[in-house]
Design an enzyme around this catalytic site. Structure first.
Site, PDB file in Angstrom:
ATOM      1  N   TRP A 476     -80.422-105.959  51.219  1.00  0.00           N
ATOM      2  CA  TRP A 476     -81.123-105.229  52.287  1.00  0.00           C
ATOM      3  C   TRP A 476     -80.696-105.812  53.628  1.00  0.00           C
ATOM      4  O   TRP A 476     -81.054-106.933  53.964  1.00  0.00           O
ATOM      5  CB  TRP A 476     -82.624-105.366  52.071  1.00  0.00           C
ATOM      6  N   ASP A 477     -79.969-105.022  54.383  1.00  0.00           N
ATOM      7  CA  ASP A 477     -79.388-105.490  55.635  1.00  0.00           C
ATOM      8  C   ASP A 477     -80.174-104.942  56.835  1.00  0.00           C
ATOM      9  O   ASP A 477     -80.929-103.960  56.712  1.00  0.00           O
ATOM     10  CB  ASP A 477     -77.938-104.985  55.697  1.00  0.00           C
ATOM     11  N   ASN A 479     -78.995-104.573  60.980  1.00  0.00           N
ATOM     12  CA  ASN A 479     -77.888-104.991  61.837  1.00  0.00           C
ATOM     13  C   ASN A 479     -78.069-104.801  63.331  1.00  0.00           C
ATOM     14  O   ASN A 479     -77.089-104.677  64.054  1.00  0.00           O
ATOM     15  CB  ASN A 479     -76.603-104.297  61.368  1.00  0.00           C
ATOM     16  N   ASP A 547     -73.232-114.477  58.383  1.00  0.00           N
ATOM     17  CA  ASP A 547     -71.993-113.700  58.304  1.00  0.00           C
ATOM     18  C   ASP A 547     -70.782-114.607  58.507  1.00  0.00           C
ATOM     19  O   ASP A 547     -69.647-114.143  58.407  1.00  0.00           O
ATOM     20  CB  ASP A 547     -71.982-112.602  59.376  1.00  0.00           C
TER      21      ASP A 547
HETATM   22  C1  DGJ Z   1     -73.752-107.359  57.939  1.00  0.00           C
HETATM   23  C2  DGJ Z   1     -73.846-108.194  56.697  1.00  0.00           C
HETATM   24  O1  DGJ Z   1     -74.275-109.474  56.962  1.00  0.00           O
HETATM   25  C3  DGJ Z   1     -72.494-108.164  56.019  1.00  0.00           C
HETATM   26  O2  DGJ Z   1     -72.475-109.026  54.912  1.00  0.00           O
HETATM   27  C4  DGJ Z   1     -72.197-106.761  55.601  1.00  0.00           C
HETATM   28  O3  DGJ Z   1     -73.131-106.354  54.646  1.00  0.00           O
HETATM   29  C5  DGJ Z   1     -72.218-105.844  56.814  1.00  0.00           C
HETATM   30  N1  DGJ Z   1     -73.420-106.009  57.572  1.00  0.00           N
HETATM   31  C6  DGJ Z   1     -72.072-104.423  56.389  1.00  0.00           C
HETATM   32  O4  DGJ Z   1     -72.227-103.555  57.433  1.00  0.00           O
END
Ligand code: DGJ
Length: 734
Positions: A476-477, A479, A547
């Site tokens: 579950w991201d 961003n 990341d």
């Molecule tokens: C950010 C995550 O931390 C990455 O591992 C990857 O899943 C990307 N998003 C995908 O958009």
């Protein structure tokens, strides 16, 4: 009984195995903080209170001619506001008459066994008979606003959780402008603040400051707990080190905007408060309504930072994380993100999965890009339908299963791209302020998760994909950070509630997911570790730590993370070289050792891996499986400090019975004719002897004494290359 009320002397003692927390009630009806520290007998500690007449520190009217009691100098358990305490307040109100005062006075208590959950929010839980609870009721005699202070005492774990329930017993609405979870007026003395700051790709870096006069603030107003500051702080006596000294931890079980404020006042007394960030919060509490703050996990030890960390590790493992994978070994996974990014075909994924199966990897995870029109990060978010032009999900899952592996999938439920069917259909579902163009981040907007109908609509779409084939893991991201918060569902005078309601929406989604899919291993993620907190760990027993997959940088990130969070919560992957974030080339041994100090995974195109690296991967997986229990459940020791000694780093995992120990050592920078590296081991039985496997250049297994290894140390060999590693496995011998 861990909670004792001494009626005559009017104090409560909250005892854990090694600590005592004492709360007093004074003759004027105020609830005071008498003591928190090493365990003491049932004696009143009110001798520590500051009872002097101080200029410009006034007195409440009940004190009559007694000028020694001031709310401005007393150690208080929880403060009111606007009535003569000029330090940071625990709460802030706006009453119907426009006044901004709350005078919170003692109005009763209740003690019971066990612990209640918090409706709609994560909280530590009692595994049965572990915990006793004290509720102290404070009430403003004028407005009838109540603050119920709730203390849960986990005696064996040496932990106390605290939170507050506001209840409006008055005739009209009251607006909460500040509703913090905890206030701790520390014993007089100097204190260092240790906090964990960072950025995307370098989260949770420890920083230690002598608390100055005035206010220091650690906070987030990003809508998540954030990469920049973690909701965990430590207050330590200046002499405190890893192995010794007084230290207090405060960890908020919350994943949204938060603040920890620390103030050293005119009397050199230190107050710390923590809870939802008041900058972005305002809550209308209607007559008879209730508001629950999130919970704070507090711990104290006199045995230094190492012991404090271990207390948090144990508590998070036993009383926060839930579900099938709480204690179970996590499958070794391969994630395609850094291997392919958005640029994959069904065949390419199958090829990576095929290689993975041959290497002994146990799960294949399909990351971003499998849904909607998602060929880059400009479009598709919100359209949780498989993009059959790129991948046949059910077929892929089946193929992966037939290869003997589990199958996992990436999601990002709270987000939407403007270029998506969802947005075209429901433009009003995104957070934005009427008349303004909302800020984009990574080309995406944030869905209004403060509205449960939106959360449920997204959930239904995602749940239908998760039910469509055999998916056993979900990443579950999240961003981007929140901005432009305005919700069509709330009137103007309730817009200040959105940020907290958003977090409640996230928890609602998470709770549905873990209930409907109990077999799924949920991994949290927010561009790596942007939402690495105990709130998310209640649903997801592991979180993608960063990341930044560069092993050398990961040493620092995992070091900082270890102060509050156990290795079992740290998702960690071996990735390709040159590393995609730093361009650095590090050895396969270094990458493997760092990744297997968390929950091991691989994140690279396995079809291009060299033969020699494949051999290493096989070996790493074997080693990871062999030591998984120690890494997940053992006591973690930071043996060196990579910030002070950047050339190398060592850490270890020791079994509870001290019979087994795994020491991981990484040589980061080789020095020509370098000095000896002596590392003192910790947590061993000083009287026991240990046989060590994995020694370099020692010619056979030697036997070492526990005391010798701890008090004298162990000399690591001279290294000839950056990225060399040593892994020692110690077993007690009779
Ligand atoms: C950010 C995550 O931390 C990455 O591992 C990857 O899943 C990307 N998003 C995908 O958009």
């Amino acid at each position: 009984m861990s909670i004792i009320y001494k009626q005559e002397e009017k104090y409560f003692n909250l005892h854990t195995q090694n600590t005592t927390y004492q709360i007093g009630i004074n003759q004027y009806g105020y609830v005071l903080h008498n003591y928190y520290g090493r365990r003491i007998a049932d004696v009143s500690m009110n001798q520590l209170l500051n009872l002097y007449d101080r200029g410009f520190s006034g007195n409440p009217s009940q004190a009559g001619r007694d000028r020694t009691f001031s709310l401005d100098t007393a150690a208080l358990e929880y403060t009111g506001c606007g009535i003569g305490d000029y330090r940071i307040s625990s709460c802030g109100v706006l009453n119907e008459d426009g006044s901004m005062a709350a005078d919170l006075q003692y109005a009763g208590y209740n003690i019971y066994r066990g612990k209640q959950g918090i409706p709609g929010m994560p909280a530590a839980y009692d595994n049965g008979g572990e915990c006793e609870t004290l509720e102290i009721v404070l009430e403003d005699p004028c407005t009838k606003l109540r603050a119920v202070l709730i203390y849960n005492v986990f005696e064996k774990a040496d932990m106390i959780t605290r939170r507050v329930r506001f209840e409006n017993h008055g005739d009209g609405a009251v607006r909460l402008e500040r509703a913090l979870s905890v206030c701790l007026d520390m014993q007089p003395g100097s204190w260092d603040l240790i906090h964990f700051h960072g950025r995307h790709c370098m989260e949770r870096q420890p920083e230690r400051l002598r608390q100055p006069h005035g206010i220091t603030r650690i906070s987030s107003k990003r809508g998540s707990s954030s990469h920049q500051h973690n909701p965990f702080v430590i207050m330590a006596a200046p002499e405190t080190v890893e192995t010794n000294g007084d230290c207090y931890g405060m960890m908020l079980v919350y994943s949204g905007d938060y603040a920890a404020e620390i103030e050293m006042d005119q009397m050199n007394s230190t107050r710390i408060v923590m809870g939802i960030n008041p900058d972005t919060f305002s809550w209308k509490l209607e007559k008879e309504a209730v508001f629950d703050t999130p919970e704070v996990i507090m711990g104290f030890t006199h045995e230094g930072l190492g012991t404090l960390s271990q207390m948090y590790h144990r508590f998070i493992r036993n009383n926060i994380c839930r579900g099938k994978y709480k204690n179970a070994r996590r499958p070794v996974l391969v994630n395609n993100w850094e291997g392919t990014y958005f640029d994959f075909t069904h065949e390419k994924l199958e090829a990576i999965a095929g290689e993975a199966a041959k290497l002994g990897i146990e799960m294949f995870v399909l990351d971003d890009g499998w849904f909607g029109k998602r060929d880059d990060d400009c479009s598709g978010l919100g359209d949780w339908k498989v993009n059959e032009n790129k991948v046949h999900l059910a077929r892929l899952a089946q193929t992966v299963n037939e290869m003997g592996m589990k199958f996992g999938l990436w999601i990002e439920p709270e987000m939407v791209n403007e270029d998506s069917d969802l947005y075209r259909e429901h433009p009003g579902w995104a957070l934005k302020i009427p008349g303004r163009d909302p800020a984009r981040a990574r080309y995406q907007l944030v869905l209004d998760f403060s509205r449960v109908e939106i959360v449920d609509a997204v959930y239904e779409q995602i749940a239908s994909v998760l039910s469509s084939c055999n998916i056993e893991y979900v990443k579950w991201d999240m961003n981007r950070s929140l901005a432009d918060t305005w919700s069509a569902a709330l009137p103007a005078d309730r817009q200040g509630e959105i940020r907290h309601r958003f977090v409640l929406g996230v928890y609602h989604f998470a709770e549905r997911l873990v209930n409907d899919f109990p077999h799924v291993l949920l991994e949290g993620c927010s561009g790596g570790g942007g939402r690495f907190d105990a709130g998310m760990l209640y649903y997801a027993p592991q979180i993608w730590c960063s990341d930044d997959t560069d092993a050398e940088e990961r040493v620092l990130i995992q070091y900082g993370t270890s102060f509050g969070y156990p290795a079992s919560t740290v998702g960690s992957h071996v990735s390709a070289v040159p590393n995609h974030q730093t361009g650095r080339i590090s050895t396969m041994d270094l990458r493997g050792m760092v990744a297997m100090s968390g929950m091991l995974g691989y994140e690279l195109d396995l079809t291009t891996l060299k033969k020699s690296d494949k051999t290493k991967v096989r070996q790493q997986i074997k080693t990871y499986k062999k030591y998984a229990d120690l890494v997940m459940n053992g006591n973690y020791y930071r043996l060196t400090d990579p910030v002070k000694e950047p050339d190398y780093c060592a850490w270890s995992f020791v079994s509870e019975n001290r019979k087994k120990c795994l020491v991981n050592f990484v040589n980061l920078h080789t020095r020509a004719n370098g000095p000896l590296i002596n590392v003192r081991f910790r947590g061993l039985n000083p009287e026991a002897n240990y046989k060590i496997q994995g020694e370099k250049n020692q010619g056979g297994q030697k036997i070492y004494n526990g005391a010798a290894l701890m008090y004298g140390g162990y000399i690591f060999p001279v290294f000839t290359g950056d990225g060399e590693t040593v892994q020692l496995y110690l077993q007690e011998v009779r």
